[in-house]
Design an enzyme around this catalytic site. Sequence first.
Site, PDB file in Angstrom:
ATOM      1  N   GLU A   1      31.009  -3.591  19.926  1.00  0.00           N
ATOM      2  CA  GLU A   1      32.164  -3.547  20.787  1.00  0.00           C
ATOM      3  C   GLU A   1      32.732  -2.197  20.698  1.00  0.00           C
ATOM      4  OE1 GLU A   1      32.702  -8.497  19.941  1.00  0.00           O
ATOM      5  OE2 GLU A   1      33.885  -7.041  18.912  1.00  0.00           O
TER       6      GLU A   1
ATOM      7  N   ASN B   1      35.555 -10.524  10.451  1.00  0.00           N
ATOM      8  CA  ASN B   1      35.771  -9.655  11.538  1.00  0.00           C
ATOM      9  C   ASN B   1      36.794 -10.453  12.045  1.00  0.00           C
ATOM     10  OD1 ASN B   1      36.236  -7.748  13.233  1.00  0.00           O
ATOM     11  ND2 ASN B   1      34.293  -7.619  14.028  1.00  0.00           N
TER      12      ASN B   1
ATOM     13  N   GLU C   1      23.549  -6.482  13.573  1.00  0.00           N
ATOM     14  CA  GLU C   1      24.276  -7.553  14.702  1.00  0.00           C
ATOM     15  C   GLU C   1      23.576  -7.249  16.258  1.00  0.00           C
ATOM     16  OE1 GLU C   1      28.427  -8.884  13.540  1.00  0.00           O
ATOM     17  OE2 GLU C   1      28.486  -7.027  14.643  1.00  0.00           O
TER      18      GLU C   1
ATOM     19  N   LYS D   1      38.544  -9.434  14.565  1.00  0.00           N
ATOM     20  CA  LYS D   1      38.635  -8.622  15.974  1.00  0.00           C
ATOM     21  C   LYS D   1      40.097  -8.795  16.483  1.00  0.00           C
ATOM     22  CE  LYS D   1      33.870  -9.850  16.960  1.00  0.00           C
ATOM     23  NZ  LYS D   1      32.626 -10.197  17.647  1.00  0.00           N
TER      24      LYS D   1
ATOM     25  N   SER E   1      27.017 -14.695  15.905  1.00  0.00           N
ATOM     26  CA  SER E   1      26.949 -16.257  16.054  1.00  0.00           C
ATOM     27  C   SER E   1      26.527 -16.934  14.658  1.00  0.00           C
ATOM     28  CB  SER E   1      25.837 -16.615  16.927  1.00  0.00           C
ATOM     29  OG  SER E   1      26.554 -16.234  18.368  1.00  0.00           O
TER      30      SER E   1
END
Length: 253
Positions: free
Chosen positions: A103, A11, A171, A13, A215
């Site tokens: 997010e 990802n 996540e 982002k 992470s």
Amino acid sequence: MVKLRHLVAGNWKMNGSRSMAAALIAELKTQCLSGGGGGVSADLLVCPPFPYLIHASEFLMGSNIALGAQDCAPQESGAHTGDVSAAMLKDCGCSHVILGHSERRTDHGESSAQVAAKAKAAQGAGLIAIVCVGETDSQRDAGETLKVVESQIVNSIPAGSTTANLVVAYEPVWAIGTGKTPTAGDVAAVHAQIRKLLVAGVKGGEAVRILYGGSVKPSNAAELMAVPEVNGALVGGASLKAADFLGIAAACG
């Protein structure tokens, strides 16, 4: 427990440029084709920002690396300025789309019902929906992790989902981009709960891949990928460096 081929999804982002996408994908292709990918046996997927999807599709030609997007609209078309439909993503060469990332849930206030509508649209267009779930730090401290994840699973996955059109990504919100990761035992408990819910509510739920994200990096990937019911990784920052991304994929065995 069904043994599933791992999926490692990158990802990106809101990062990158056309030149960056070209260079990163070229390095991934070179390493994989030359055998320099560290013996990668996992499926690989990259998810750039919208403006670079068509370019990435062209850059990925000749490889086995799949292309995904980071969101889609629930509508098929129409007066929805700024939105992108699942059919458009499919037309750009995408096979997957990430939905319900924390997010998006936090920054854009997306509810599980909205995520389910997007996932239904994605599946209807022939895409595989990667539905993300995970608890916040405060929810974790309150001992609500399994309750929160169960609610998100039940309310974010649309009817008609199957092993062919669904991936789930766990996540923990508090671990995304922070360098903190839950213990292997914590991950195992959540993934076991997700698997139980998938088996109960999704056709072929025993074979739906469940990714871990938060992470993930080469130094901790082997431990995380060895956890029961972890079938790959949704990778953030480490997906922007070919060596790190392939290092994580190599840890899948």
